[in-house]
Write a protein that holds these residues in place. Structure first.
Motif, mmCIF file in Angstrom:
data_model
loop_
_atom_site.group_PDB
_atom_site.id
_atom_site.type_symbol
_atom_site.label_atom_id
_atom_site.label_comp_id
_atom_site.label_asym_id
_atom_site.label_seq_id
_atom_site.Cartn_x
_atom_site.Cartn_y
_atom_site.Cartn_z
ATOM 1 N N ASP A 114 0.661 -1.085 0.544
ATOM 2 C CA ASP A 114 0.087 -0.071 0.191
ATOM 3 C C ASP A 114 0.863 1.143 -0.103
ATOM 4 O O ASP A 114 1.668 1.625 1.345
ATOM 5 C CB ASP A 114 -0.708 0.264 1.733
ATOM 6 C CG ASP A 114 -1.840 1.160 1.235
ATOM 7 O OD1 ASP A 114 -2.103 2.106 0.375
ATOM 8 O OD2 ASP A 114 -3.062 0.894 1.560
ATOM 9 N N CYS B 156 0.008 4.683 3.010
ATOM 10 C CA CYS B 156 -0.652 3.511 3.193
ATOM 11 C C CYS B 156 -1.845 4.989 4.533
ATOM 12 O O CYS B 156 -2.459 4.420 5.332
ATOM 13 C CB CYS B 156 -0.633 3.186 4.373
ATOM 14 S SG CYS B 156 1.268 3.257 5.619
ATOM 15 N N GLY C 59 -3.230 2.961 7.286
ATOM 16 C CA GLY C 59 -3.486 1.583 7.923
ATOM 17 C C GLY C 59 -4.797 1.010 7.302
ATOM 18 O O GLY C 59 -4.961 0.103 7.592
ATOM 19 N N LEU D 132 -4.844 -1.369 4.332
ATOM 20 C CA LEU D 132 -4.143 -2.189 4.428
ATOM 21 C C LEU D 132 -4.879 -2.978 5.784
ATOM 22 O O LEU D 132 -4.727 -4.518 5.232
ATOM 23 C CB LEU D 132 -3.066 -1.605 4.989
ATOM 24 C CG LEU D 132 -1.242 -2.484 3.990
ATOM 25 C CD1 LEU D 132 -1.294 -3.060 2.935
ATOM 26 C CD2 LEU D 132 0.242 -2.034 4.676
ATOM 27 N N VAL D 133 -5.485 -3.041 7.004
ATOM 28 C CA VAL D 133 -5.826 -3.720 7.855
ATOM 29 C C VAL D 133 -6.748 -4.705 7.184
ATOM 30 O O VAL D 133 -6.606 -6.137 6.800
ATOM 31 C CB VAL D 133 -6.226 -2.486 8.539
ATOM 32 C CG1 VAL D 133 -7.349 -3.898 9.509
ATOM 33 C CG2 VAL D 133 -4.842 -2.270 10.192
ATOM 34 N N GLY E 75 3.385 -1.725 3.830
ATOM 35 C CA GLY E 75 2.946 -0.488 3.540
ATOM 36 C C GLY E 75 3.854 0.869 3.435
ATOM 37 O O GLY E 75 5.012 0.540 4.631
ATOM 38 N N ALA F 274 0.402 3.607 11.513
ATOM 39 C CA ALA F 274 -0.546 2.761 10.938
ATOM 40 C C ALA F 274 0.428 1.228 12.177
ATOM 41 O O ALA F 274 -0.104 0.375 12.363
ATOM 42 C CB ALA F 274 0.212 2.325 9.755
ATOM 43 N N LYS F 275 1.422 1.323 12.653
ATOM 44 C CA LYS F 275 1.569 0.641 13.143
ATOM 45 C C LYS F 275 0.574 0.374 14.769
ATOM 46 O O LYS F 275 0.980 -0.779 15.357
ATOM 47 C CB LYS F 275 3.023 1.164 14.227
ATOM 48 C CG LYS F 275 4.619 0.742 13.236
ATOM 49 C CD LYS F 275 5.890 1.442 12.460
ATOM 50 C CE LYS F 275 6.725 1.075 12.342
ATOM 51 N NZ LYS F 275 7.725 2.040 12.328
ATOM 52 N N ASN G 173 -1.857 0.259 14.540
ATOM 53 C CA ASN G 173 -3.321 0.381 13.912
ATOM 54 C C ASN G 173 -3.462 -1.216 14.148
ATOM 55 O O ASN G 173 -3.904 -2.098 14.776
ATOM 56 C CB ASN G 173 -3.172 0.911 13.049
ATOM 57 C CG ASN G 173 -5.401 0.607 12.293
ATOM 58 O OD1 ASN G 173 -6.399 -0.199 13.046
ATOM 59 N ND2 ASN G 173 -5.272 0.931 11.589
ATOM 60 N N PHE G 174 -2.005 -1.286 13.573
ATOM 61 C CA PHE G 174 -1.482 -3.398 13.338
ATOM 62 C C PHE G 174 -1.285 -3.911 14.906
ATOM 63 O O PHE G 174 -1.981 -5.170 14.966
ATOM 64 C CB PHE G 174 -0.318 -3.163 12.484
ATOM 65 C CG PHE G 174 -1.429 -3.268 11.072
ATOM 66 C CD1 PHE G 174 -1.533 -5.157 10.619
ATOM 67 C CD2 PHE G 174 -1.578 -1.942 10.069
ATOM 68 C CE1 PHE G 174 -1.338 -4.452 8.944
ATOM 69 C CE2 PHE G 174 -2.314 -2.055 9.109
ATOM 70 C CZ PHE G 174 -1.835 -3.301 8.294
ATOM 71 N N ALA H 175 2.299 -6.418 9.298
ATOM 72 C CA ALA H 175 2.921 -5.800 8.555
ATOM 73 C C ALA H 175 4.453 -4.533 8.759
ATOM 74 O O ALA H 175 5.287 -5.142 10.201
ATOM 75 C CB ALA H 175 2.174 -4.464 7.876
ATOM 76 N N LEU I 188 5.833 -1.487 7.441
ATOM 77 C CA LEU I 188 5.800 -0.329 7.842
ATOM 78 C C LEU I 188 7.150 0.130 7.231
ATOM 79 O O LEU I 188 7.045 0.481 8.317
ATOM 80 C CB LEU I 188 4.152 -0.309 9.104
ATOM 81 C CG LEU I 188 3.425 -0.777 8.815
ATOM 82 C CD1 LEU I 188 2.527 -1.050 9.863
ATOM 83 C CD2 LEU I 188 2.079 -0.441 7.509
#
Length: 241
Positions: free
Chosen positions: A61, A64, A67, A70-71, A82, A93-94, A96-97, A104, A106
């Motif tokens: 992505d 991203c 995210g 991407l999630v 991403g 994003a980190k 989130n994952f 991921a 990232l």
């Protein structure tokens, strides 16, 4: 040509849809709000893109953000990576994952100069990126979606004198379908889909917001889609090389 330092600085301070949630950025509730709003606003995406179709495949992505897209690929079993120019977005994003127990790769990286080998991915997805980059041709090989210059939203913005989302970004381009297709000449097969038709807005209030939500959205969407298809605000390009 806008320097990418200015683009990076802007997006570090203007993460997409950040203001839609009243919860603390990075909290589980915040990401839930982001996901709900994102796919409410872009309800066509799950119809056009099967996030569950890439199990065991390598998906990148570009741009991203937090995210959100991407999630969904990761939940579908994809091996996801991403990149984003914004360190703030990558940090979110980190989070989130991590909160969802998903893996991921990232990275903070420039989509115009991706830090990956040739042919490293089975799918490259770029959502809302090309129109904000200074060197669109450099990013076009990884492009999935751009905005459409000939669109209902661009016209309404001028009539109602309401600025477009992120209109103050250092780079914001508007493409017609023909102009966008011209960027994709290096691909063997290109399919362009016009999408993003009016949905009710949560971000605009006052009489303009009321008029838009109460009258414009219903009236526009009551028209046969074949009549208004070319005015879609988003262009999605599905390309193979």
């Amino acid at each position: 040509m806008t320097d990418n330092a200015a683009v990076r600085s802007y997006w570090n301070d203007h993460i997409h849809d950040l203001e839609i949630s009243s919860h603390r950025p990075g909290s589980r509730e915040f990401f839930a709000d982001l996901d709900q709003y994102h796919f409410e606003k872009l309800h066509h995406l799950p119809r056009l893109i099967d996030f569950n179709a890439y199990r065991g495949k390598r998906v990148l992505d570009v741009g991203c953000g937090a995210g959100t897209d991407l999630v969904r690929f990761a939940k579908g079993g994809a091996l996801v990576s991403g990149v984003d120019l914004s360190s703030s977005a990558v940090a979110l994003a980190k989070q989130n994952f991590a909160q969802q127990g998903l893996a991921a790769d990232l990275r903070e990286a420039d989509g115009e100069q991706l830090p990956f080998d040739d042919n490293a991915f089975d799918l490259v997805f770029a959502h809302g990126v090309v129109q904000y980059t200074g060197r669109d041709k450099s990013l076009v090989d990884e492009c999935r979606r751009v905005y459409n210059r000939v669109s209902w939203l661009n016209g309404l913005s001028k009539v109602m004198k309401v600025p477009l989302e992120h209109e103050d970004a250092p780079v914001l381009k508007r493409y017609s379908a023909g102009e966008f297709r011209g960027l994709l000449t290096g691909f063997r097969d290109v399919r362009i889909v016009e999408e993003r038709f009016p949905v009710k807005s949560r971000l605009h209030g006052g009489w303009k917001g009321t008029l838009f939500n109460a009258f414009f959205v219903g009236t526009f969407n009551a028209l046969p889609r074949a009549w208004v298809r070319r005015f879609g605000w988003h262009l999605l390009a599905f390309c193979t090389k």
